[in-house]
Design an enzyme around this catalytic site. Structure first.
Site, PDB file in Angstrom:
ATOM      1  N   GLU A  51       0.785  -1.232   0.000  1.00 47.39           N
ATOM      2  CA  GLU A  51       0.000   0.000   0.000  1.00 47.39           C
ATOM      3  C   GLU A  51       0.823   1.291   0.000  1.00 47.39           C
ATOM      4  O   GLU A  51       0.343   2.305  -0.492  1.00 47.39           O
ATOM      5  CB  GLU A  51      -0.936   0.006   1.229  1.00 47.39           C
ATOM      6  N   SER A 100     -46.480 -29.227  36.372  1.00 47.03           N
ATOM      7  CA  SER A 100     -45.952 -29.975  37.520  1.00 47.03           C
ATOM      8  C   SER A 100     -44.578 -29.523  37.984  1.00 47.03           C
ATOM      9  O   SER A 100     -44.079 -30.020  38.995  1.00 47.03           O
ATOM     10  CB  SER A 100     -45.920 -31.467  37.191  1.00 47.03           C
TER      11      SER A 100
END
Length: 784
Positions: A166, A444
């Protein structure tokens, strides 16, 4: 003269404009450069010699924490297996109680059990070591995520490759490279199109921080001016470090992934310090076009771009031809497509709720850069997700119901840590969290705290107390009579309290609850963690006629599993600023909210429910763990539940349909299937029933009478130092059954010590331990 004035004016304007641009740069670079996300980590796991884990268990733990198995150790995060040992390089990490450097460790195994842990740097044996926790999420980043990493922690090869590709003259130019612009211009003219840019890293950084992507002369001029100003004011290394952490490399939903450190985690699941050369080349290559070269979306483009970068490295002698041939032939090596900030969405919702509650809204919304250490166990989380998906899919096919849903909560009942949470079949969906938000009838599941309330009164109730099991009618003022019935419409003369819970019988439960009193049952439930639940004061509440979330169910069962001690459930361990300052540290003092003896007896009854009752199907593969559990089914099988308890964890599973439609399943055939699948993926630990000085084991016969020669024993709360065996033969003859209690709407059950003979019920004599006996049916049908 006029021209001189114009020139002077223009020069002043330019100077003021440069001062303005410089002010913008200084304001950003010297101030709060980014709204850093809070880093969220899973729980800190330790390897202890005393745990005697197997080689496979340690290998699985290493892989789960992002370690890589290799033949040659090279970087932190590597490990290798050789004969009966594992050698690894433990990563450095800033743990909450102090930073630790990387460590080189050898784990030696004897007969497949961990025997010795050696610190190879300090040349000594150690008893344990900690893994660096796994990064699981990022929070509060204004749709930008990054791991701000100092320059010296980036691999030198990544920096060299980035500059080579770059900006080769980064350390020579003054922010703008005329040579680079000229070279790019010539290259583009020769190609007939734009194939190369002339922007320096400094210009790219300026564009990312201050400018838009607009292609205009004005933007390019501003970019160049600001790049020169930035280069003049700041050190090159400061600019490079900022670029490495700022560069945009990917999109994760609505969130942008910035910086090489986070991109490494995002694509490879590893810290940037540990990625290989070909992976470095891929990340550097993506700078040119993060979308075009995204390895998940465009793998062919990404592969070609990576190899172009490798070719550049070859041409500049960073790598040789042999290494280039090897690296360019490799696949991309990215992990399965995932997400940095959306994994474990159900758990993350709980975490954010806990942060709000513990820190307050203002502080919870201002955790920029903080490190949040959570209780999440990634192995248990993954197992819970897989178990839910697998089991629900099988049930969908079997029941021909396409919209079955489920939720799981797993918690350590000794310290209240929430280890895993799954909010639905779409395990990565960040929407409605059924584990935390869904309010469903519990059926339950309500029974254990009802029985615990009774067992808290040892003068009235013990596990072998006979409870009436005949059809029952309760008159309710202003309403129709209520007639609870057992699930299969079968009744008997009486049944032991223990067996009533084991078989999940409704009528005995109602009898018990009415005698204890609705007020006391509600008080017990609220003390155990349902203090924010609206519990209706009506008899039907004894059979779970009200709705609760799976998370709240887990709160109550944590108390039963933990000998009656309540510890608030939490997803947070601690929160620290980046400088090490403590923001929050979870501290808990167990609170004894119900009698220890009553909780242990209830837990024993739940063990019996797994051994010979409604959870009996677990015995086939998990009998050796002595698990405790409770099923739950609501009217017309609309909701199915199971709570399982092993030696460390309590696990709550709900299964049903969002539209409250029928499932055709019970707790045993529905939710229990998910739990059984979870145990197959995450083996439990042995549940040894806790001991108490006030509990002694006393023999009983099949009808519940004291029989000290019997091999069947139950834990009995000796609240008055009774000696049951001393007088048992004189009080109750061997084989005689204790008298059944009269209707518990108006009378207490007789204590077995003063029992009289009666004819036994066939229900009392039912031997569920026999292999040929079918598993009993269950659960709640609150009314006719």
């Amino acid at each position: 003269m006029f021209g001189l004035k114009v020139g002077f004016t223009a020069l002043c304007c330019a100077a003021f404009y440069l001062i303005y641009l410089d002010g913008q740069i200084r304001s950003k670079m010297d101030g709060k450069l980014w709204q850093l996300p809070a880093e969220v980590y899973g729980n800190i796991q330790s390897v202890r010699r005393s745990d005697s884990d197997s080689l496979n268990q340690i290998t699985s733990l290493l892989l789960d924490n992002g370690y890589r198995q290799t033949n040659l150790l090279g970087t932190p995060g590597d490990f290798k297996v050789e004969n009966d040992s594992i050698v690894l390089i433990r990563r450095a990490f800033p743990f909450p109680d102090g930073a630790e450097p990387q460590r080189v460790l050898r784990l030696r195994f004897n007969q497949n059990k961990l025997n010795v842990i050696e610190d190879l740097v300090n040349r000594r044996a150690v008893d344990e070591f900690r893994f660096d926790p796994k990064l699981i999420a990022m929070l509060q980043s204004n749709n930008e995520d990054r791991l701000a990493t100092p320059l010296h922690q980036y691999p030198r090869l990544l920096i060299d490759t980035l500059l080579l590709v770059e900006d080769r003259r980064f350390y020579q130019h003054d922010g703008v490279s005329l040579l680079g612009i000229s070279r790019a211009l010539i290259t583009n003219i020769q190609a007939g199109q734009t194939v190369q840019g002339g922007s320096t890293l400094t210009q790219q950084l300026v564009k990312n921080l201050f400018l838009s992507n607009e292609r205009s002369l004005t933007r390019k001029v501003n970019e160049a001016l600001m790049a020169v100003l930035m280069d003049a004011r700041y050190d090159k290394n400061r600019i490079l470090e900022t670029y490495l952490n700022e560069v945009y490399l990917a999109q994760d939903g609505d969130t942008q992934i910035h910086g090489f450190a986070l991109a490494s985690q995002f694509f490879f699941g590893r810290p940037v310090q540990e990625i290989s050369l070909d992976q470095i080349a891929l990340l550097v290559g993506m700078v040119k076009g993060p979308s075009l070269y995204n390895p998940w979306r465009n793998p062919n483009n990404a592969l070609q771009r990576r190899n172009v970068v490798l070719k550049t490295m070859l041409e500049h002698a960073i790598i040789d031809q042999k290494l280039y041939d090897l690296l360019s032939a490799r696949p991309l090596g990215v992990q399965a497509r995932g997400s940095i900030n959306k994994s474990q969405p159900a758990f993350m919702q709980l975490l954010q709720q806990d942060l709000q509650q513990q820190l307050g809204e203002a502080k919870a919304n201002n955790l920029s850069g903080a490190r949040i250490f959570t209780t999440l166990d990634s192995q248990k989380q993954r197992a819970a997700e897989r178990a839910l998906i697998n089991a629900v899919q099988q049930l969908k096919v079997k029941q021909k119901i396409a919209d079955l849903e489920s939720a799981i909560v797993v918690a350590d009942y000794r310290n209240g840590a929430v280890l895993a949470m799954v909010g639905g079949v779409q395990t990565q969906y960040a929407g409605f969290n059924r584990a935390l938000r869904s309010q469903r009838q519990i059926g339950s599941l309500v029974k254990p705290p009802v029985y615990l309330a009774a067992l808290s009164e040892p003068q009235n109730f013990r596990l072998n107390t006979p409870i009436e099991n005949r059809p029952l009618t309760i008159k309710i003022k202003g309403s129709a009579d209520w007639q609870p019935r057992n699930y299969d419409n079968k009744f008997g003369g009486s049944v032991m309290l223990l067996d009533a819970l084991v078989r999940s019988l409704n009528v005995p439960t109602v009898n018990i609850g009415m005698k204890v009193g609705l007020d006391k049952v509600i008080d017990v439930q609220q003390a155990m963690g349902w203090d924010q639940i609206k519990i209706p004061k009506v008899p039907a509440m004894l059979l779970g006629s009200y709705s609760i979330s799976p998370y709240d169910v887990t709160k109550l069962y944590q108390v039963i599993a933990n000998e009656g001690k309540k510890i608030p459930l939490s997803a947070i361990e601690s929160v620290y600023q980046r400088n090490g300052e403590v923001i929050y540290q979870r501290a808990f003092e167990p609170q004894q909210v119900v009698a220890e003896e009553a909780a242990i007896q209830t837990l024993y009854a739940m063990q019996q429910a797994v051994e010979r009752g409604t959870g009996r199907s677990l015995q086939q593969n998990f009998a050796q763990y002595r698990l405790a559990g409770k099923t739950g089914t609501t009217n017309e099988a609309r909701d199915t539940w199971f709570v399982g308890i092993d030696g460390e964890n309590v696990t709550t599973v709900w299964l049903g349909r969002d539209n409250n439609g029928k499932t055709g399943l019970t707790g045993a055939s529905g939710a229990l299937s998910v739990y059984r699948e979870y145990l197959s993926l995450m083996p439990p630990t042995v549940l040894n029933l806790p001991k108490s000085d006030n509990l002694q084991w006393v023999g009983i016969n099949d009808y519940g009478s004291w029989n000290c020669n019997s091999s069947r024993t139950i834990p009995v709360w000796t609240d008055k130092n009774q000696n049951f065996c001393a007088s048992a033969s004189a009080v109750v003859p061997s084989g005689a059954a204790p008298a059944a209690a009269t209707s518990l709407q108006d009378a207490a059950p007789s204590d077995v010590e003063s029992a009289v003979e009666r004819q036994p019920s066939v229900w009392d004599a039912l031997e569920l331990q026999q292999d040929s006996a079918p598993a009993p049916v269950e659960d709640a049908q609150p009314s006719r």
